[in-house]
Design a protein around this motif. Structure first.
Motif, PDB file in Angstrom:
ATOM      1  N   GLU A  49      32.503  10.655 -30.914  1.00 32.82           N
ATOM      2  CA  GLU A  49      33.436   9.932 -30.049  1.00 32.82           C
ATOM      3  C   GLU A  49      33.167   8.444 -30.218  1.00 32.82           C
ATOM      4  O   GLU A  49      32.038   7.988 -30.067  1.00 32.82           O
ATOM      5  CB  GLU A  49      33.259  10.326 -28.589  1.00 32.82           C
ATOM      6  N   MET A  50      34.211   7.703 -30.594  1.00 32.78           N
ATOM      7  CA  MET A  50      34.102   6.253 -30.790  1.00 32.78           C
ATOM      8  C   MET A  50      35.047   5.559 -29.836  1.00 32.78           C
ATOM      9  O   MET A  50      36.258   5.724 -29.947  1.00 32.78           O
ATOM     10  CB  MET A  50      34.462   5.880 -32.237  1.00 32.78           C
ATOM     11  N   GLN A  51      34.519   4.830 -28.884  1.00 32.70           N
ATOM     12  CA  GLN A  51      35.332   4.050 -27.959  1.00 32.70           C
ATOM     13  C   GLN A  51      35.531   2.668 -28.558  1.00 32.70           C
ATOM     14  O   GLN A  51      34.583   2.062 -29.044  1.00 32.70           O
ATOM     15  CB  GLN A  51      34.638   3.931 -26.604  1.00 32.70           C
ATOM     16  N   GLY A  52      36.747   2.152 -28.531  1.00 29.45           N
ATOM     17  CA  GLY A  52      37.035   0.842 -29.098  1.00 29.45           C
ATOM     18  C   GLY A  52      37.517   0.959 -30.526  1.00 29.45           C
ATOM     19  O   GLY A  52      37.928   2.018 -30.979  1.00 29.45           O
ATOM     20  N   ALA A  53      37.457  -0.151 -31.257  1.00 26.37           N
ATOM     21  CA  ALA A  53      37.997  -0.200 -32.621  1.00 26.37           C
ATOM     22  C   ALA A  53      36.875  -0.248 -33.649  1.00 26.37           C
ATOM     23  O   ALA A  53      35.855  -0.886 -33.443  1.00 26.37           O
ATOM     24  CB  ALA A  53      38.889  -1.423 -32.783  1.00 26.37           C
ATOM     25  N   VAL A  54      37.078   0.446 -34.764  1.00 25.47           N
ATOM     26  CA  VAL A  54      36.171   0.413 -35.899  1.00 25.47           C
ATOM     27  C   VAL A  54      36.988  -0.045 -37.098  1.00 25.47           C
ATOM     28  O   VAL A  54      38.072   0.471 -37.357  1.00 25.47           O
ATOM     29  CB  VAL A  54      35.572   1.814 -36.179  1.00 25.47           C
ATOM     30  N   VAL A  55      36.485  -1.031 -37.836  1.00 23.03           N
ATOM     31  CA  VAL A  55      37.176  -1.539 -39.032  1.00 23.03           C
ATOM     32  C   VAL A  55      36.324  -1.179 -40.235  1.00 23.03           C
ATOM     33  O   VAL A  55      35.125  -1.423 -40.256  1.00 23.03           O
ATOM     34  CB  VAL A  55      37.380  -3.071 -38.953  1.00 23.03           C
ATOM     35  N   MET A  56      36.952  -0.581 -41.250  1.00 17.64           N
ATOM     36  CA  MET A  56      36.228  -0.172 -42.450  1.00 17.64           C
ATOM     37  C   MET A  56      36.774  -0.894 -43.666  1.00 17.64           C
ATOM     38  O   MET A  56      37.954  -1.212 -43.725  1.00 17.64           O
ATOM     39  CB  MET A  56      36.368   1.334 -42.658  1.00 17.64           C
ATOM     40  N   GLU A  57      35.899  -1.108 -44.662  1.00 19.71           N
ATOM     41  CA  GLU A  57      36.338  -1.687 -45.922  1.00 19.71           C
ATOM     42  C   GLU A  57      35.421  -1.216 -47.034  1.00 19.71           C
ATOM     43  O   GLU A  57      34.328  -0.717 -46.776  1.00 19.71           O
ATOM     44  CB  GLU A  57      36.357  -3.203 -45.858  1.00 19.71           C
ATOM     45  N   GLY A  58      35.856  -1.349 -48.267  1.00 17.52           N
ATOM     46  CA  GLY A  58      35.063  -0.937 -49.418  1.00 17.52           C
ATOM     47  C   GLY A  58      35.726   0.208 -50.143  1.00 17.52           C
ATOM     48  O   GLY A  58      36.938   0.427 -50.032  1.00 17.52           O
ATOM     49  N   ASN A  59      34.950   0.964 -50.908  1.00 16.61           N
ATOM     50  CA  ASN A  59      35.449   2.097 -51.669  1.00 16.61           C
ATOM     51  C   ASN A  59      34.589   3.317 -51.391  1.00 16.61           C
ATOM     52  O   ASN A  59      33.378   3.220 -51.260  1.00 16.61           O
ATOM     53  CB  ASN A  59      35.422   1.812 -53.170  1.00 16.61           C
ATOM     54  N   LEU A  60      35.226   4.467 -51.330  1.00 16.27           N
ATOM     55  CA  LEU A  60      34.543   5.732 -51.199  1.00 16.27           C
ATOM     56  C   LEU A  60      34.737   6.462 -52.520  1.00 16.27           C
ATOM     57  O   LEU A  60      35.869   6.670 -52.952  1.00 16.27           O
ATOM     58  CB  LEU A  60      35.145   6.542 -50.046  1.00 16.27           C
ATOM     59  N   LEU A  61      33.638   6.816 -53.184  1.00 20.45           N
ATOM     60  CA  LEU A  61      33.712   7.525 -54.458  1.00 20.45           C
ATOM     61  C   LEU A  61      33.363   8.986 -54.230  1.00 20.45           C
ATOM     62  O   LEU A  61      32.377   9.305 -53.568  1.00 20.45           O
ATOM     63  CB  LEU A  61      32.748   6.920 -55.478  1.00 20.45           C
ATOM     64  N   VAL A  62      34.174   9.882 -54.784  1.00 19.93           N
ATOM     65  CA  VAL A  62      33.941  11.315 -54.677  1.00 19.93           C
ATOM     66  C   VAL A  62      33.539  11.813 -56.059  1.00 19.93           C
ATOM     67  O   VAL A  62      34.349  11.815 -56.986  1.00 19.93           O
ATOM     68  CB  VAL A  62      35.203  12.046 -54.166  1.00 19.93           C
ATOM     69  N   PHE A  63      32.273  12.206 -56.194  1.00 18.26           N
ATOM     70  CA  PHE A  63      31.741  12.679 -57.466  1.00 18.26           C
ATOM     71  C   PHE A  63      31.854  14.199 -57.550  1.00 18.26           C
ATOM     72  O   PHE A  63      31.534  14.893 -56.574  1.00 18.26           O
ATOM     73  CB  PHE A  63      30.265  12.288 -57.610  1.00 18.26           C
ATOM     74  N   PRO A  64      32.270  14.732 -58.691  1.00 17.45           N
ATOM     75  CA  PRO A  64      32.285  16.191 -58.847  1.00 17.45           C
ATOM     76  C   PRO A  64      30.864  16.705 -59.011  1.00 17.45           C
ATOM     77  O   PRO A  64      29.991  15.998 -59.524  1.00 17.45           O
ATOM     78  CB  PRO A  64      33.094  16.382 -60.132  1.00 17.45           C
ATOM     79  N   THR A  65      30.625  17.916 -58.556  1.00 12.54           N
ATOM     80  CA  THR A  65      29.298  18.517 -58.719  1.00 12.54           C
ATOM     81  C   THR A  65      29.448  19.825 -59.475  1.00 12.54           C
ATOM     82  O   THR A  65      30.182  20.703 -59.051  1.00 12.54           O
ATOM     83  CB  THR A  65      28.621  18.786 -57.370  1.00 12.54           C
ATOM     84  N   GLY A  66      28.785  19.933 -60.588  1.00 20.32           N
ATOM     85  CA  GLY A  66      28.798  21.169 -61.368  1.00 20.32           C
ATOM     86  C   GLY A  66      30.118  21.436 -62.044  1.00 20.32           C
ATOM     87  O   GLY A  66      31.119  20.773 -61.802  1.00 20.32           O
ATOM     88  N   GLN A  67      30.114  22.404 -62.877  1.00 19.07           N
ATOM     89  CA  GLN A  67      31.318  22.819 -63.606  1.00 19.07           C
ATOM     90  C   GLN A  67      31.783  24.169 -63.080  1.00 19.07           C
ATOM     91  O   GLN A  67      30.955  25.001 -62.729  1.00 19.07           O
ATOM     92  CB  GLN A  67      31.015  22.920 -65.102  1.00 19.07           C
ATOM     93  N   PRO A  68      33.107  24.409 -63.036  1.00 11.90           N
ATOM     94  CA  PRO A  68      33.606  25.694 -62.534  1.00 11.90           C
ATOM     95  C   PRO A  68      33.216  26.853 -63.430  1.00 11.90           C
ATOM     96  O   PRO A  68      32.913  26.746 -64.539  1.00 11.90           O
ATOM     97  CB  PRO A  68      35.119  25.511 -62.509  1.00 11.90           C
TER      98      PRO A  68
END
Length: 182
Positions: free
Chosen positions: A163-182
């Protein structure tokens, strides 16, 4: 060549001017496409309100929040592997706004303390400009036996609540790395 339209009035006048459209769609061959460069990705802007805390209770699409013991809000369920259980973000409430949120594929071949060169592969990049805001947000993270609470055999274990009361400001990059091979 870049065109910029500085006035909404100019756009409106152009739209209603009645000038005939002379452009025609045509397919391009491999040779023509080889001369074209661009950048792939998605650019999103929006404002989403889901049963805001202290807001009206008339929005019954995500559940009515009159009773504190009753579940309400949105639910996001994802299955990590076929035949496995479900991870859920449940009872999502609050206001989310963003402008210029980007989604693209990025090649990582350097950085990360030398691991990037060894990785040498593509990752999913979610760009978070400085205009991503969350206001008065709450949600639960849990594990569930089914994607929907109305499915037969539904059982859910809530792992933790946020639970977050008030405002949150985000910036930057989120990288999603694959894990393993199917």
């Amino acid at each position: 060549m870049t065109f910029r339209l500085f006035s909404p009035l100019a756009f409106a006048l152009l739209a209603v001017s009645g000038a005939p459209a002379l452009a025609e769609l045509a397919s391009l061959g491999d040779e023509a496409l080889s001369d074209i460069s661009g950048q792939g990705g998605i650019y999103l802007s929006g404002d989403i309100s889901i049963n805001e805390m202290g807001g009206p209770v008339e929005n019954s699409y995500f559940g009515r929040c009159e009773d504190a013991d009753k579940k309400c809000g949105a639910r996001f369920a994802y299955q990590l592997k076929e035949g496995g259980g479900w991870m859920v973000l449940d009872e999502i409430r609050g206001n989310f706004s963003f402008e210029g949120l980007t989604l693209r594929v990025r090649h990582v071949d350097s950085g990360f303390g030398g691991d990037g060169e060894l990785f040498d592969s593509d990752v999913l990049e979610l760009g978070l400009p400085n205009t991503v805001r969350f206001n008065d947000v709450r949600f639960k993270i849990g594990a569930s036996s089914t994607p929907r609470p109305t499915d037969p055999g539904f059982q859910q274990t809530d792992i933790f609540s946020v639970e977050m009361q008030g405002a949150v400001v985000m910036e930057g990059n989120l990288l999603v790395f694959p894990t393993g091979q199917p």
